[in-house]
Design a protein around this motif. Structure first.
Motif, short mmCIF file in Angstrom:
data_model
loop_
_atom_site.label_atom_id
_atom_site.label_comp_id
_atom_site.label_asym_id
_atom_site.label_seq_id
_atom_site.Cartn_x
_atom_site.Cartn_y
_atom_site.Cartn_z
N LEU A 253 0.80 -1.29 -0.08
CA LEU A 253 -0.16 -0.12 0.00
C LEU A 253 0.68 1.21 -0.04
O LEU A 253 0.69 2.41 -0.70
N GLY A 254 2.08 1.18 0.83
CA GLY A 254 2.98 2.17 0.62
C GLY A 254 3.42 2.48 -0.85
O GLY A 254 3.53 3.73 -1.16
N LEU A 255 3.75 1.57 -1.38
CA LEU A 255 4.28 1.71 -3.02
C LEU A 255 3.21 2.20 -3.62
O LEU A 255 3.36 3.20 -4.57
N CYS A 256 1.69 1.73 -3.63
CA CYS A 256 0.64 2.49 -4.29
C CYS A 256 0.52 3.77 -4.05
O CYS A 256 0.25 4.79 -4.89
N MET A 257 0.69 4.12 -2.69
CA MET A 257 0.65 5.67 -2.29
C MET A 257 1.54 6.47 -2.90
O MET A 257 1.60 7.60 -3.60
N GLN A 258 2.68 5.86 -2.93
CA GLN A 258 3.94 6.68 -3.59
C GLN A 258 3.85 6.69 -5.27
O GLN A 258 3.92 7.79 -5.62
N TYR A 259 3.21 5.90 -5.73
CA TYR A 259 2.73 5.98 -7.17
C TYR A 259 1.78 7.01 -7.46
O TYR A 259 1.74 7.89 -8.25
N LEU A 260 0.82 7.04 -6.32
CA LEU A 260 -0.11 8.26 -6.56
C LEU A 260 0.47 9.67 -5.95
O LEU A 260 -0.34 10.73 -6.13
N GLY A 261 1.87 9.82 -5.78
CA GLY A 261 2.38 10.95 -5.20
C GLY A 261 1.77 11.40 -3.89
O GLY A 261 2.03 12.75 -3.53
N LEU A 262 1.37 10.37 -2.93
CA LEU A 262 0.84 10.44 -1.69
C LEU A 262 1.90 10.09 -0.52
O LEU A 262 2.47 8.85 -0.91
N SER A 263 1.59 10.36 0.59
CA SER A 263 2.46 9.61 1.75
C SER A 263 1.44 9.55 2.94
O SER A 263 0.42 10.48 2.92
N PRO A 264 1.58 8.46 3.86
CA PRO A 264 0.68 8.41 5.00
C PRO A 264 0.89 9.53 5.81
O PRO A 264 2.22 9.93 5.56
N THR A 265 0.09 9.92 6.69
CA THR A 265 0.39 11.09 7.77
C THR A 265 0.49 10.42 9.23
O THR A 265 -0.20 9.58 9.51
N ASN A 266 1.37 11.08 9.91
CA ASN A 266 1.75 10.39 11.20
C ASN A 266 0.48 10.85 12.17
O ASN A 266 -0.32 11.94 11.72
N PRO A 267 0.17 10.29 12.97
CA PRO A 267 -1.10 10.48 13.92
C PRO A 267 -0.68 11.66 14.80
O PRO A 267 0.35 12.12 14.93
N PRO A 268 -1.57 12.43 15.43
CA PRO A 268 -1.31 13.63 16.31
C PRO A 268 -0.30 13.24 17.55
O PRO A 268 0.42 14.10 18.00
N ASN A 269 -0.47 11.57 17.69
CA ASN A 269 0.30 11.47 18.90
C ASN A 269 1.03 10.14 18.56
O ASN A 269 0.36 9.19 18.08
N TRP A 270 2.52 10.22 19.07
CA TRP A 270 3.06 9.03 18.35
C TRP A 270 2.73 7.77 19.19
O TRP A 270 2.85 6.57 18.68
N GLY A 271 2.23 7.92 20.31
CA GLY A 271 1.64 6.64 21.07
C GLY A 271 0.37 6.10 20.99
O GLY A 271 -0.16 5.08 21.71
N TYR A 272 -0.08 6.62 19.72
CA TYR A 272 -1.80 6.20 19.52
C TYR A 272 -1.69 4.70 19.10
O TYR A 272 -2.58 4.17 19.14
N PHE A 273 -0.66 4.32 18.16
CA PHE A 273 -0.51 3.04 17.65
C PHE A 273 0.83 2.37 18.15
O PHE A 273 1.89 2.75 18.05
N ILE A 274 0.33 1.27 19.02
CA ILE A 274 1.65 0.28 19.35
C ILE A 274 1.52 -1.07 18.63
O ILE A 274 0.60 -1.74 19.05
#
Length: 439
Positions: free
Chosen positions: A379-400
């Motif tokens: 999915l990251g490669l597909c996002m890169q193909y679209l010229g997009l990137s995932p966004t960091n969440p508001p708090n780095w500790g939200y996803f463990i």
């Protein structure tokens, strides 16, 4: 001598008269035989033409072209396509064009011969066009050949693995269990999709009794679905019967006809996106989440209330992640398939959220990016193909991503985490929702 000469002359005259008479008889015989031959040819042509018209009472040059195209095209069909149905249907005559995205070889506009299903469709259309109620035992060879085609099933295409590190996608998978009207009827703000094996009903039941039981959070409608492939190995029929019964009872299962296994997680993820695009595109957000997790829905809904509405993907975003070259690694990828030393940004598969404009775009991008078996990287490669990137969440500790021992205060401050093995998740949920402060 004179007498002798006259005799010879008489014989010569008599011989000429005989030859002339014989020549006249030959001409009369030739004309008769010629007429007979023409008559025979006329009868044969008339009989053949009559049978063709009986075979197709709506006979036309268009039908004849279609019949011959079918007859001559079938032997040249290709069964060795590694990436079936990858070409854009709008460009059937396109040729392969190789490009690269982050060093990964990609395939653009790859045109292939039709698959067996397409040949069957062509043949069935031909039979439908030519088969009439006027056929008898004396049907012509053309009629008999077409009738035989109708009754012979095409030979299935043998499965050809695209290799140990890529999967068979895009492909013409379809949903055999579907909840196509739920989003239209309930209009959810957030859709939760949990990929889980068909025979893992225990995890589904735990989720239904814990965080998956919340249908409305902070005034927002939340809808839960489980995504399944097909069970393989022993007990296939029994497992499928149980899945069908479970679907009738809970009406929250979506099942597609690919083999459900770890390597096919990319296929499962792409089928999730296809389903969201086809049946739930009016929702605001969707979250893919693993089944062995704890999910804090109130904190997630609060986070999404201030999130972008388009081109948005978030979760535990991996940056500068190294490509693992050790063949013993679970996530090994060879250099010749992906030469770059690092992956582009991608959200880990533990649990990620995306805005509902992205599924259509990611499915379109997947036609140009070779489908790796590591689903979140893909999915990251597909996002890169679209010229997009995932966004960091508001708090780095939200996803463990590391399994956590339960702590009520800690769990109240995160969105999602893996739960340690041998943990009573029903007890955790009961304790987490008891009255009183979390910390």
């Amino acid at each position: 001598m004179l007498e002798s000469g006259f005799a010879k002359g008489g014989q010569g005259g008599q011989s000429k008269e005989m030859k002339l008479a014989e020549s006249k008889r030959w001409c009369r015989w030739s004309r008769c035989h010629g007429c007979f031959f023409i008559l025979v040819v006329t009868v044969v042509v008339f009989y053949y033409n009559t049978n063709i018209k009986e075979t197709a009472h709506d006979w036309s040059p268009k039908w004849w072209t279609k019949y011959n195209a079918t007859k001559w095209f079938i032997p040249f069909n290709s069964h060795n396509n590694v990436f079936p149905n990858v070409s854009d249907p709008s460009t059937p005559g396109s040729t392969p064009e190789l490009t690269t995205a982050a060093g990964l070889t990609t395939i653009e506009n790859l045109s292939t011969f039709p698959q067996t299903e397409n040949i069957t469709e062509i043949t069935s259309r031909t039979v439908a066009d030519t088969n009439t109620p006027h056929q008898t035992e004396n049907s012509s060879p053309v009629t008999q050949q077409i009738t035989q085609k109708k009754n012979v099933k095409p030979t299935p295409i043998p499965y050809v693995s695209p290799g140990p590190y890529v999967v068979e996608y895009p492909y013409d998978y379809h949903f055999i269990i579907n909840e196509s009207k739920k989003c239209e009827e309930q209009k959810p703000f957030l859709v939760l999709i949990v990929p889980v094996a068909p025979n893992n009903k225990a995890h589904r039941d735990i989720i239904r009794r814990t965080w998956g039981n919340q249908s409305e959070v902070q005034g927002k409608v939340v809808k839960l679905f489980f995504l399944l492939g097909m069970h393989s190995g022993d007990g296939v029929e029994q497992v499928q019967e149980q899945v069908q019964q479970e679907s009738k009872e809970h009406q929250d299962l979506i099942q597609s006809n690919f083999v459900d296994c770890y390597k096919n997680l990319t296929i499962k993820t792409m089928m999730m996106l296809e389903w969201l695009d086809s049946y739930c595109s009016d929702a605001s957000y969707a979250m893919k989440i693993d089944s062995d997790t704890f999910l804090n829905l109130p904190l997630l809904i609060n986070m999404l209330s201030n999130a972008p509405k388009t081109n948005y993907m978030t979760g535990l975003v991996a940056g500068n992640a190294a490509v693992l070259r050790d063949p013993s690694s679970k996530w090994f990828l060879p250099f010749d398939l992906y030469p770059n030393p690092q992956y582009p940004l991608y959200a880990l598969g533990l649990g990620y959220i995306l805005s509902l404009d992205l599924p259509k775009k990611l499915v379109a991008a997947s036609r140009h990016v070779k489908a790796l078996y590591i689903e979140d990287v893909y999915l990251g490669l597909c996002m890169q193909y679209l010229g997009l990137s995932p966004t960091n969440p508001p708090n780095w500790g939200y996803f463990i991503v590391s399994p956590l021992q339960y702590n009520r205060c800690t769990f109240s401050r995160l969105v999602v985490c893996l739960i340690a093995d041998n943990t009573d998740r029903l007890w955790i949920w009961k304790d987490y929702n008891r009255p009183g402060p979390y910390c």
